[in-house]
Scaffold this motif. Structure first.
Motif, PDB file in Angstrom:
ATOM      1  N   PHE A  59      57.527 -51.812  29.542  1.00 17.50           N
ATOM      2  CA  PHE A  59      58.173 -50.913  29.978  1.00 17.50           C
ATOM      3  C   PHE A  59      58.748 -49.702  30.375  1.00 17.50           C
ATOM      4  N   PRO A  60      58.508 -48.884  31.562  1.00 12.50           N
ATOM      5  CA  PRO A  60      58.707 -47.400  31.564  1.00 12.50           C
ATOM      6  C   PRO A  60      59.528 -46.504  31.063  1.00 12.50           C
ATOM      7  N   ALA A  61      60.788 -46.984  31.271  1.00 18.69           N
ATOM      8  CA  ALA A  61      62.110 -46.840  31.008  1.00 18.69           C
ATOM      9  C   ALA A  61      62.239 -45.803  29.440  1.00 18.69           C
ATOM     10  N   THR A  62      62.749 -44.703  29.174  1.00 16.45           N
ATOM     11  CA  THR A  62      62.554 -44.494  28.173  1.00 16.45           C
ATOM     12  C   THR A  62      64.398 -44.703  27.754  1.00 16.45           C
ATOM     13  N   SER A  63      64.697 -44.849  26.279  1.00 12.36           N
ATOM     14  CA  SER A  63      65.420 -44.985  25.349  1.00 12.36           C
ATOM     15  C   SER A  63      65.912 -43.876  24.557  1.00 12.36           C
ATOM     16  N   LEU A  64      67.165 -42.965  24.697  1.00 12.93           N
ATOM     17  CA  LEU A  64      67.541 -42.548  23.927  1.00 12.93           C
ATOM     18  C   LEU A  64      68.048 -42.715  22.633  1.00 12.93           C
TER      19      LEU A  64
END
Length: 373
Positions: free
Chosen positions: A109-114
Motif C-alpha cells: 500500500f503506497p500511503a505514508t503514515s507519520l
C-alpha cells in the motif's frame, strides 16, 4: 491496487527404470509476467503546529492528493520431480523447483503514515512499497520412505531453500514532501511565544515555515533486503494397528537459518520471520461409519516481526478433536473441538519479560450435520 498476471506453462511426464528400479519423473516450466499499479487518496500533511514543549500536531492540506505508484516483474519457474522404487517397500524422491510468493497487500500500500513527531525529534514514519518483488526460492527436497505394511510408513526428508528478494521491514532516512515542499520543524528556532495555541486553533508563529530546519525522517518500509538459506529435516511416521481402525501419525520438523535475530544487538538489518521447529501428533479411529481424531500441535518460539524493536511469539501448543458418524452415504453428523485445553498466545519484545500482548480465545466447539446430494 490492481495486479495483472499473465502466465504460460509446459509439463512433461515420463516413466523409465534403472537397474530394474522403476523411475517416475515429471518436468515443467512456468513463465509469469506481473504488472502492479497502486494508488491512495488522502489529505497530506502540509506542516506541523508546535503547541506544547514536546507536541507537534499535524497541519493537513486543504485538498486531497492522489498518489499512484507502479511495479512490474517476470519469472521463469522450472520444476522437476523424480521418484525411484528401490524395492517394493522403499522409495526415494528428489525434487527441484523455483517458486515465488507475493508480498501482502498491506506491504504494497503506497500511503505514508507519520507515526511519531515530537518537537526536536525523533521523527518516525512508515509506508508501503508497491514495487516490491516477490520472494524467490530455489528448493531442493530429498526423502526416503519405507512402507513397512499397508497404510503404514516411515519417512525422513531433507530440504534446502535459497531465498532471494526476502521481504522484511527496513529503515531508511529521508525527507518527506508536503504540498509546499519538505516538511519542517518549527520548534528548532522558536518564534514569538511558542509553543502555544491548540491543534484546532494554531498560532501562525508556531506553524512550520519553509525556512525552518527540514525534518529527516526514519521511515520503516518493506524492502527486498537480502538473500538467505533455509534448511532442515522432517521426520514422519504413520502406523495403522492392524484391522482395528486405530492409527497414529507423528511428525517433527526442524528448520534452521544463519539469519536469526540477535536480541543482544541493535544492528539486526535482516532476520527471518516465522521460522521455528514444529511437531504434530495425531491419533485416530476410522471404522465402518465412525471417524474420531485427536491432534496435538506444537510450534516453537518464532520472530513475528523484526526491525529496531522485535516481536516474538512464544512457543504454543493446542489439542483439537473431531468426531463424525455417517448416518448413510448422504448424511453425517459431526462434533469438532478446537483448543479444548484452553491454551493462550503470548507475544513479547526483545526479552520475555517485555510483554506486548496476550490472547486467549478459549475452546470452541462445533456441532452439526452435513448432507450431499
Amino acid at each position: 491496487m490492481t495486479e495483472e498476471t499473465t502466465a504460460a506453462y509446459l509439463s512433461f511426464d515420463f516413466v523409465t527404470d534403472f537397474n530394474n528400479m522403476p523411475i517416475n519423473a515429471s518436468f515443467g516450466v512456468r513463465y509469469e509476467e506481473t504488472d502492479v499499479e497502486s494508488y491512495s487518496v488522502q489529505r497530506p500533511v502540509a506542516g506541523f503546529n508546535w503547541i506544547t514543549p514536546i507536541q507537534l500536531s499535524k497541519v493537513l492540506a486543504d485538498e486531497e492528493v492522489t498518489e499512484i505508484l507502479e511495479g512490474a516483474y517476470e519469472h521463469f519457474l522450472p520444476n522437476l520431480d523424480i521418484s525411484m522404487n528401490i524395492t517394493d517397500d522403499l522409495i526415494t524422491r528428489f525434487s527441484y523447483s523455483k517458486t515465488i510468493a507475493r508480498s501482502s497487500i498491506g506491504a504494497m500500500f503506497p500511503a505514508t503514515s507519520l507515526d511519531l513527531h515530537r518537537a526536536g525529534g525523533p521523527f518516525r514514519a512508515s509506508r508501503g512499497n508497491p514495487n516490491l518483488l516477490p520472494f524467490e526460492s530455489e528448493n531442493i527436497d530429498l526423502s526416503l520412505e519405507y512402507y513397512y505394511q499397508e497404510g503404514s510408513y516411515v519417512s525422513l526428508g531433507h530440504f534446502r531453500k535459497q531465498v532471494d528478494n526476502f521481504i522484511a521491514t527496513g529503515q531508511i532516512e529521508s525527507e518527506l514532501e508536503g504540498p509546499n515542499g519538505p516538511l519542517t520543524d518549527p520548534s528548532i528556532n522558536p518564534r514569538g511565544d511558542c509553543p502555544t495555541g491548540t491543534a484546532s486553533d494554531p498560532i501562525a508563529d508556531c506553524v512550520s515555515q519553509p525556512g525552518d530546519p527540514i525534518i529527516l525522517w526514519e521511515i520503516s518500509t518493506p524492502q527486498n533486503l537480502d538473500a538467505t538459506r533455509v534448511y532442515g529435516w522432517e521426520f514422519n511416521v504413520q502406523h495403522l494397528f492392524g484391522e482395528t481402525g486405530f492409527g497414529t501419525i507423528v511428525n517433527y520438523t526442524m528448520v534452521n537459518s544463519a539469519d536469526e535475530y540477535d536480541v543482544y544487538s541493535l544492528e539486526n538489518d535482516f532476520a527471518l520471520t516465522g521460522l521455528s521447529d514444529s511437531a504434530n501428533w495425531v491419533v485416530f479411529y476410522e471404522q465402518d461409519n465412525y471417524q474420531v481424531r485427536a491432534a496435538y500441535n506444537w510450534r516453537d518460539e518464532f520472530l513475528l516481526s523484526g526491525g529496531l524493536e522485535p516481536t516474538f511469539t512464544e512457543a504454543y501448543s493446542q489439542l483439537d478433536i473431531s468426531a463424525s458418524y455417517d448416518i448413510n452415504e448422504y448424511v453425517s453428523v459431526f462434533l469438532d473441538g478446537i483448543n479444548i485445553t484452553d491454551e493462550s498466545t503470548r507475544r513479547h519484545g526483545r526479552f520475555s519479560n517485555q510483554l506486548i500482548d496476550y490472547e486467549t480465545y478459549g475452546p470452541r466447539y462445533n456441532v452439526g450435520f452435513r448432507g450431499k446430494f
